[in-house]
Design an enzyme around this catalytic site. Structure first.
Site, PDB file in Angstrom:
ATOM      1  N   SER A  26       0.805  -1.229   0.000  1.00  0.00           N
ATOM      2  CA  SER A  26       0.000   0.000   0.000  1.00  0.00           C
ATOM      3  C   SER A  26       0.832   1.271   0.000  1.00  0.00           C
ATOM      4  O   SER A  26       0.371   2.308  -0.445  1.00  0.00           O
ATOM      5  CB  SER A  26      -0.954  -0.003   1.199  1.00  0.00           C
ATOM      6  OG  SER A  26      -0.234  -0.025   2.405  1.00  0.00           O
ATOM      7  N   GLY A  65      -0.860   1.359 -17.502  1.00  0.00           N
ATOM      8  CA  GLY A  65      -1.194   0.263 -18.422  1.00  0.00           C
ATOM      9  C   GLY A  65      -0.937  -1.121 -17.852  1.00  0.00           C
ATOM     10  O   GLY A  65      -1.018  -2.126 -18.563  1.00  0.00           O
ATOM     11  N   ASN A 160      20.285  -2.690  17.055  1.00  0.00           N
ATOM     12  CA  ASN A 160      20.044  -1.273  17.360  1.00  0.00           C
ATOM     13  C   ASN A 160      19.404  -1.177  18.734  1.00  0.00           C
ATOM     14  O   ASN A 160      18.425  -1.878  18.998  1.00  0.00           O
ATOM     15  CB  ASN A 160      19.105  -0.673  16.296  1.00  0.00           C
ATOM     16  CG  ASN A 160      19.124   0.837  16.291  1.00  0.00           C
ATOM     17  OD1 ASN A 160      20.067   1.457  16.795  1.00  0.00           O
ATOM     18  ND2 ASN A 160      18.103   1.431  15.728  1.00  0.00           N
ATOM     19  N   TYR A 166      12.602  -5.859  16.569  1.00  0.00           N
ATOM     20  CA  TYR A 166      12.735  -5.621  15.122  1.00  0.00           C
ATOM     21  C   TYR A 166      14.023  -6.272  14.586  1.00  0.00           C
ATOM     22  O   TYR A 166      14.008  -6.954  13.555  1.00  0.00           O
ATOM     23  CB  TYR A 166      12.732  -4.112  14.875  1.00  0.00           C
ATOM     24  CG  TYR A 166      12.742  -3.685  13.433  1.00  0.00           C
ATOM     25  CD1 TYR A 166      11.582  -3.756  12.655  1.00  0.00           C
ATOM     26  CD2 TYR A 166      13.897  -3.180  12.844  1.00  0.00           C
ATOM     27  CE1 TYR A 166      11.583  -3.339  11.329  1.00  0.00           C
ATOM     28  CE2 TYR A 166      13.906  -2.755  11.519  1.00  0.00           C
ATOM     29  CZ  TYR A 166      12.750  -2.837  10.764  1.00  0.00           C
ATOM     30  OH  TYR A 166      12.756  -2.424   9.453  1.00  0.00           O
ATOM     31  N   ALA A 167      15.136  -6.077  15.318  1.00  0.00           N
ATOM     32  CA  ALA A 167      16.418  -6.651  14.883  1.00  0.00           C
ATOM     33  C   ALA A 167      16.342  -8.174  14.849  1.00  0.00           C
ATOM     34  O   ALA A 167      16.844  -8.808  13.913  1.00  0.00           O
ATOM     35  CB  ALA A 167      17.541  -6.196  15.820  1.00  0.00           C
ATOM     36  N   LYS A 170      14.373  -9.244  11.803  1.00  0.00           N
ATOM     37  CA  LYS A 170      15.076  -9.003  10.538  1.00  0.00           C
ATOM     38  C   LYS A 170      16.306  -9.919  10.397  1.00  0.00           C
ATOM     39  O   LYS A 170      16.635 -10.359   9.291  1.00  0.00           O
ATOM     40  CB  LYS A 170      15.480  -7.527  10.438  1.00  0.00           C
ATOM     41  CG  LYS A 170      14.279  -6.577  10.339  1.00  0.00           C
ATOM     42  CD  LYS A 170      13.415  -6.883   9.122  1.00  0.00           C
ATOM     43  CE  LYS A 170      12.308  -5.881   8.890  1.00  0.00           C
ATOM     44  NZ  LYS A 170      11.475  -6.214   7.737  1.00  0.00           N
ATOM     45  N   ILE A 199      15.528   4.488   4.646  1.00  0.00           N
ATOM     46  CA  ILE A 199      14.832   4.872   3.429  1.00  0.00           C
ATOM     47  C   ILE A 199      13.674   5.791   3.826  1.00  0.00           C
ATOM     48  O   ILE A 199      12.998   5.542   4.828  1.00  0.00           O
ATOM     49  CB  ILE A 199      14.257   3.619   2.700  1.00  0.00           C
ATOM     50  CG1 ILE A 199      15.306   2.493   2.608  1.00  0.00           C
ATOM     51  CG2 ILE A 199      13.707   3.989   1.336  1.00  0.00           C
ATOM     52  CD1 ILE A 199      16.505   2.747   1.760  1.00  0.00           C
TER      53      ILE A 199
HETATM   54  N1  NAD Z   1      11.906   2.548   5.614  1.00  0.00           N
HETATM   55  C1  NAD Z   1      13.066   2.085   5.987  1.00  0.00           C
HETATM   56  O1  NAD Z   1      13.994   2.830   6.275  1.00  0.00           O
HETATM   57  C2  NAD Z   1      13.318   0.608   6.056  1.00  0.00           C
HETATM   58  C3  NAD Z   1      14.621   0.180   6.291  1.00  0.00           C
HETATM   59  C4  NAD Z   1      14.892  -1.167   6.363  1.00  0.00           C
HETATM   60  C5  NAD Z   1      13.861  -2.094   6.182  1.00  0.00           C
HETATM   61  N2  NAD Z   1      12.603  -1.656   5.969  1.00  0.00           N
HETATM   62  C6  NAD Z   1      11.567  -2.672   5.814  1.00  0.00           C
HETATM   63  O2  NAD Z   1      10.899  -2.502   4.584  1.00  0.00           O
HETATM   64  C7  NAD Z   1       9.554  -2.949   4.698  1.00  0.00           C
HETATM   65  C8  NAD Z   1       8.629  -1.829   4.251  1.00  0.00           C
HETATM   66  O3  NAD Z   1       8.864  -0.704   5.077  1.00  0.00           O
HETATM   67  P1  NAD Z   1       8.287   0.755   4.779  1.00  0.00           P
HETATM   68  O4  NAD Z   1       9.296   1.708   5.231  1.00  0.00           O
HETATM   69  O5  NAD Z   1       7.749   0.816   3.406  1.00  0.00           O
HETATM   70  O6  NAD Z   1       7.105   0.771   5.866  1.00  0.00           O
HETATM   71  P2  NAD Z   1       5.643   1.355   5.833  1.00  0.00           P
HETATM   72  O7  NAD Z   1       5.207   1.395   7.252  1.00  0.00           O
HETATM   73  O8  NAD Z   1       5.584   2.591   5.015  1.00  0.00           O
HETATM   74  O9  NAD Z   1       4.851   0.209   5.046  1.00  0.00           O
HETATM   75  C9  NAD Z   1       4.676  -1.074   5.604  1.00  0.00           C
HETATM   76  C10 NAD Z   1       3.664  -1.837   4.777  1.00  0.00           C
HETATM   77  O10 NAD Z   1       3.417  -3.092   5.407  1.00  0.00           O
HETATM   78  C11 NAD Z   1       2.016  -3.258   5.581  1.00  0.00           C
HETATM   79  N3  NAD Z   1       1.746  -4.092   6.743  1.00  0.00           N
HETATM   80  C12 NAD Z   1       2.173  -3.909   8.012  1.00  0.00           C
HETATM   81  N4  NAD Z   1       1.726  -4.891   8.799  1.00  0.00           N
HETATM   82  C13 NAD Z   1       1.001  -5.731   8.010  1.00  0.00           C
HETATM   83  C14 NAD Z   1       0.287  -6.922   8.236  1.00  0.00           C
HETATM   84  N5  NAD Z   1       0.192  -7.479   9.458  1.00  0.00           N
HETATM   85  N6  NAD Z   1      -0.338  -7.517   7.189  1.00  0.00           N
HETATM   86  C15 NAD Z   1      -0.295  -6.971   5.956  1.00  0.00           C
HETATM   87  N7  NAD Z   1       0.387  -5.833   5.674  1.00  0.00           N
HETATM   88  C16 NAD Z   1       1.008  -5.220   6.692  1.00  0.00           C
HETATM   89  C17 NAD Z   1       1.492  -1.838   5.731  1.00  0.00           C
HETATM   90  O11 NAD Z   1       0.115  -1.772   5.480  1.00  0.00           O
HETATM   91  C18 NAD Z   1       2.333  -1.121   4.687  1.00  0.00           C
HETATM   92  O12 NAD Z   1       1.803  -1.347   3.401  1.00  0.00           O
HETATM   93  C19 NAD Z   1       9.352  -3.364   6.154  1.00  0.00           C
HETATM   94  O13 NAD Z   1       9.524  -4.748   6.271  1.00  0.00           O
HETATM   95  C20 NAD Z   1      10.479  -2.632   6.862  1.00  0.00           C
HETATM   96  O14 NAD Z   1      10.852  -3.279   8.041  1.00  0.00           O
HETATM   97  C21 NAD Z   1      12.295  -0.322   5.892  1.00  0.00           C
END
Ligand code: NAD
Length: 258
Positions: A26, A65, A160, A166-167, A170, A199
Site C-alpha cells: 500500500s 497500463g 540497534n 525488530y532486529a 530481521k 529509506i
Molecule cells: N523505511 C526504511 O527505512 C526501512 C529500512 C529497512 C527495512 N525496511 C523494511 O521494509 C519494509 C517496508 O517498510 P516501509 O518503510 O515501506 O514501511 P511502511 O510502514 O511505510 O509500510 C509497511 C507496509 O506493510 C504493511 N503491513 C504492516 N503490517 C502488516 C500486516 N500485518 N499484514 C499486511 N500488511 C502489513 C502496511 O500496510 C504497509 O503497506 C518493512 O519490512 C520494513 O521493516 C524499511
C-alpha cells in the site's frame, strides 16, 4: 501491443506474463517495488490489511497500463494467508515472484518492552514471511521456477538499541532466506534478502532532525535512501540477469554497513 497490420510486437519488458505477489504494497517500499515490477510487465497481486490503503498503488499501476489486483489479509494470520494465496491463484493461475515486504516496528528498550510489542513484530515481520513462503513455495516447486525476495534491514545485520524485537525479526529473515534458498535451489527457485538502510517512508518520517543529522554522518553516500533505490534492486533480483544469484544479502544503505 500490435503493429498497424495487427502483427503482435514482442514485448521488451523482462517480466511480461509473470505474476508478482507483493506484501505491504500500500505504501513505502512495497508500493515502489510493486510499481517497479509492474513497469517490467509483471501482473501484481498487491497485499495489505485494507483495500482502501491499496487504492493509490492500484491506480498508479493501472494508469501506466499495468495489471494489479488487491488482496486483503493480515500477513501474521497463517490460515487467512493460505486462503489468500488460493484466491490469488484463482485470479492469476500462477505466482512467479514473491516479495515478503510487510513489516512493522514497536520500538522500546528491552527492559520496558512488552511481550505484545515483541509478538506483533515477530509475527508480522518473520512469521508473515513464513506464512506466505510456505504455500507460494509449494506452487513454485511445482512450476520449477520462482523468485522469492525477503525485505530485511541493516538493523538485522548490526542490531540497534531500542529495536531488539525488530532486529531479531530481521536477522531471522536472513537465516530464513538462506535456508529457503538451499531447500528450493534444485527446483530453479532463488531466494534472496535485501537489507535496506534508512529509506524515506512512513516508517522513518518521524525521525528527529538531530537523529537525521547523526544518521547522515554514518552514511558514506550522504543521503537517506528513496523507495526506488530498493525497488530497482528487487526488480534486478527478479530479472534474468540475476538467475545465478541465490541465498544472498543485498545491502542497499548508501554504504552504511560495509
Ligand atoms: N523505511 C526504511 O527505512 C526501512 C529500512 C529497512 C527495512 N525496511 C523494511 O521494509 C519494509 C517496508 O517498510 P516501509 O518503510 O515501506 O514501511 P511502511 O510502514 O511505510 O509500510 C509497511 C507496509 O506493510 C504493511 N503491513 C504492516 N503490517 C502488516 C500486516 N500485518 N499484514 C499486511 N500488511 C502489513 C502496511 O500496510 C504497509 O503497506 C518493512 O519490512 C520494513 O521493516 C524499511
Amino acid at each position: 501491443m500490435t503493429t498497424s497490420l495487427n502483427i503482435p510486437v514482442p514485448s521488451t519488458k523482462s517480466l511480461t506474463n509473470q505474476v508478482a505477489l507483493v506484501t505491504g504494497a500500500s505504501r513505502g517500499l512495497g508500493k515502489a517495488i510493486a510499481l517497479a515490477l509492474a513497469q517490467e510487465g509483471a501482473s501484481i497481486a498487491a497485499v495489505a490489511r485494507s483495500e482502501d490503503a491499496l487504492k493509490e498503488t492500484l491506480a498508479a499501476i493501472r494508469a501506466a497500463g499495468g495489471v494489479a489486483e488487491p488482496f486483503v489479509v493480515d500477513v501474521a494470520d497463517g490460515a487467512a494467508v493460505e486462503a489468500t494465496v488460493e484466491k490469488i491463484m484463482a485470479r492469476f493461475e500462477h505466482i512467479d515472484i514473491l516479495v515478503n515486504n510487510a513489516g512493522v516496528t514497536r520500538d522500546g528498550l528491552l527492559a520496558r518492552m512488552t511481550s505484545e510489542a515483541w509478538d506483533i513484530v515477530i509475527n508480522t515481520n518473520l512469521k508473515g514471511a513464513f506464512n506466505f513462503t510456505k504455500p507460494v513455495g509449494r506452487l513454485m516447486v511445482k512450476q520449477r521456477a520462482g523468485r522469492i525476495i525477503n525485505i530485511s534491514s541493516v538493523i538485522g545485520l548490526m542490531g540497534n538499541a531500542g529495536q531488539a524485537n525488530y532486529a531479531a525479526s530481521k536477522a531471522g529473515l536472513i537465516g530464513f532466506t538462506k535456508s529457503v534458498a538451499r531447500e528450493f535451489a534444485s527446483r530453479g527457485i532463488t531466494c534472496n534478502v535485501i537489507c535496506p538502510g534508512f529509506i524515506e517512508t512512513d516508517m522513518t518520517k518521524d525521525l528527529s532532525d538531530d537523529l537525521r543529522k547523526k544518521l547522515l554522518e554514518r552514511i558514506p553516500l550522504q543521503r537517506l535512501g528513496q523507495p526506488e533505490d530498493v525497488a530497482g534492486v528487487a526488480a534486478f533480483l527478479c530479472s534474468a540477469a540475476a538467475s545465478y544469484i541465490t541465498g544472498q544479502i543485498l545491502t542497499v544503505d548508501g554504504g552504511m554497513v560495509m
